[in-house]
Design a protein around this motif. Structure first.
Motif, mmCIF file in Angstrom:
data_model
loop_
_atom_site.group_PDB
_atom_site.id
_atom_site.type_symbol
_atom_site.label_atom_id
_atom_site.label_comp_id
_atom_site.label_asym_id
_atom_site.label_seq_id
_atom_site.Cartn_x
_atom_site.Cartn_y
_atom_site.Cartn_z
ATOM 1 N N MET A 50 0.826 -1.202 0.000
ATOM 2 C CA MET A 50 0.000 0.000 0.000
ATOM 3 C C MET A 50 0.862 1.255 0.000
ATOM 4 O O MET A 50 2.093 1.195 0.095
ATOM 5 N N ALA A 51 0.202 2.394 -0.113
ATOM 6 C CA ALA A 51 0.854 3.688 0.036
ATOM 7 C C ALA A 51 -0.042 4.576 0.884
ATOM 8 O O ALA A 51 -1.245 4.329 1.010
ATOM 9 N N LEU A 52 0.564 5.603 1.463
ATOM 10 C CA LEU A 52 -0.183 6.547 2.292
ATOM 11 C C LEU A 52 -0.546 7.816 1.535
ATOM 12 O O LEU A 52 -1.187 8.711 2.081
ATOM 13 N N THR A 53 -0.119 7.886 0.278
ATOM 14 C CA THR A 53 -0.423 9.019 -0.589
ATOM 15 C C THR A 53 -0.163 8.594 -2.027
ATOM 16 O O THR A 53 0.570 7.625 -2.266
ATOM 17 N N ARG A 54 -0.738 9.306 -2.973
ATOM 18 C CA ARG A 54 -0.407 9.079 -4.379
ATOM 19 C C ARG A 54 0.625 10.092 -4.867
ATOM 20 O O ARG A 54 1.104 10.007 -6.002
#
Length: 389
Positions: A50-54
């Motif tokens: 996952m990521a916490l931002t794009r």
């Protein structure tokens, strides 16, 4: 072809800290879930990517996130990110990789997310370009991380800037990354941390002249490993990866392996490179074990489906509802079952070599009785990072 002298029979590499598996899978260490899956039970993902931002300051030529547009960019709040971890813990997720489609170090949730994951017993790793990974941030998160892998597109400042910043004169991005990598290596030694540090080159045929400089750089930095991998593309060939040209680079890749030493191993992901973008499977079981979540909060089976044109595979968004409810929903399992059914064909209906490739190939071979997954011998020492499939 390579004699692959660094590689054990199980596709692991011996490092000074233990066995490292980057060119295979670790399902043998989660055999209870393999059995449950085979029995038709609903299994929680072992790992989540996952990521916490794009958001991301880089403009990498090889970046798959380029083909994951368009989709909305959301501001993930720290509370939402911590709730997600609590839900992961409740359903049984064991490892979280901050990779996906954004540079998570840019998020305000980044430090508390890693610290909370560690505190509740979830392993967490991070792939980053390292540009915004200053010393204060490194000191806050490095003791809590299982591994850090720095995206390092080339071994020369000019090549790095050209590939990752689209301007070979802007070598300050290389200098900034190297400074932060060196600080992390020094901090690991000084505090005797168990975290594994590596750099990674995503290889496209046009980057072939950077293979040897990359291997030399890894050894000079003193990271635990330098890994060279293939580049994934979508089913339309948007990134223009010519998989037929990988074979022309085998000699250079063999040479790169020779730069391994007692401290740093040079690892070539031969399995995927030799695959040439052609999967051996049609069914897509992997997301049930290794799920992906976008930096927008979107929950989808794979990053291959983040783009809005794949909305039929979009399960939900943990900003709008708790992940544990998404996981239990009929929609989640309807989509997972569809991907695992004869109605879906991974050869034609998705991009090449997804992050779930090793896991999916192993599960496919297991179900077909081509090669059964066997439980690991409890008397054998586990490899590093078993909770990252």
């Amino acid at each position: 072809m390579s004699n692959q002298t660094n590689i054990n029979s199980d596709n692991s590499i011996n490092t000074k800290e233990g066995k490292l598996i980057l060119d295979s899978h670790k399902l043998a260490y989660h055999y209870d879930r393999v059995e449950a899956f085979e029995n038709g039970e609903r299994v929680a993902p072992v790992s989540v990517d996952m990521a916490l931002t794009r958001a991301c300051g880089a403009m990498c030529s090889f970046c798959y996130a380029m083909v994951q547009e368009p989709q909305e960019r959301a501001n993930i709040k720290t509370k939402e990110a911590l709730n997600l971890l609590d839900d992961f813990k409740e359903i049984g997720v064991k490892g979280v990789s901050l990779i996906s489609d954004g540079e998570s170090t840019l998020s305000k949730a980044y430090v508390p997310f890693i610290q909370h994951a560690s505190n509740i017993g979830i392993d967490v790793g991070n792939a980053t370009n390292g540009w915004e990974w200053e010393s204060e941030k490194i000191e806050q998160v490095l003791p809590h991380l299982t591994w850090v892998r720095f995206t390092c597109a080339a071994g020369t400042p000019e090549g790095y800037a050209k590939i990752m910043f689209k301007d070979k004169t802007q070598t300050q991005v290389f200098d900034r990354a190297m400074k932060n990598i060196k600080y992390a290596v020094e901090l690991k030694k000084r505090k005797k941390l168990k975290v594994t540090l590596g750099i990674q080159m995503v290889l496209m045929p046009e980057f072939k002249d950077e293979i040897i400089p990359f291997a030399k750089l890894a050894a000079e930095l003193g990271v635990d490993y330098g890994v060279i991998k293939h580049c994934s593309d979508d089913e339309f060939g948007t990134l223009g990866v010519d998989y037929s040209k990988y074979e022309e680079m085998y000699e250079s890749l063999n040479e790169a392996e020779k730069y391994s030493n007692d401290n740093t191993k040079i690892i070539i992901k031969w399995e995927k490179i030799k695959n040439k973008g052609k999967p051996s499977y049609k069914r897509f079981y992997g997301p049930q074990f290794l799920l992906q979540i976008s930096g927008s909060g979107l929950v989808a089976p794979s990053g291959m489906f983040f783009n809005a044109r794949y909305s039929k595979f979009h399960i939900g968004n943990y900003i709008d509802e708790r992940f544990k409810d998404i996981f239990k929903s009929d929609r989640y399992w309807k989509i997972m079952n569809y991907l695992a059914s004869p109605n879906f064909n991974a050869e034609t209906m998705m991009g090449t070599l997804p992050i779930q490739h090793y896991v999916n190939e192993a599960l496919d071979n297991h179900i077909k009785d081509i090669k059964r997954i066997l439980p690991h011998d409890p008397n054998d020492k586990k490899p590093l990072h078993v909770n990252f499939l």
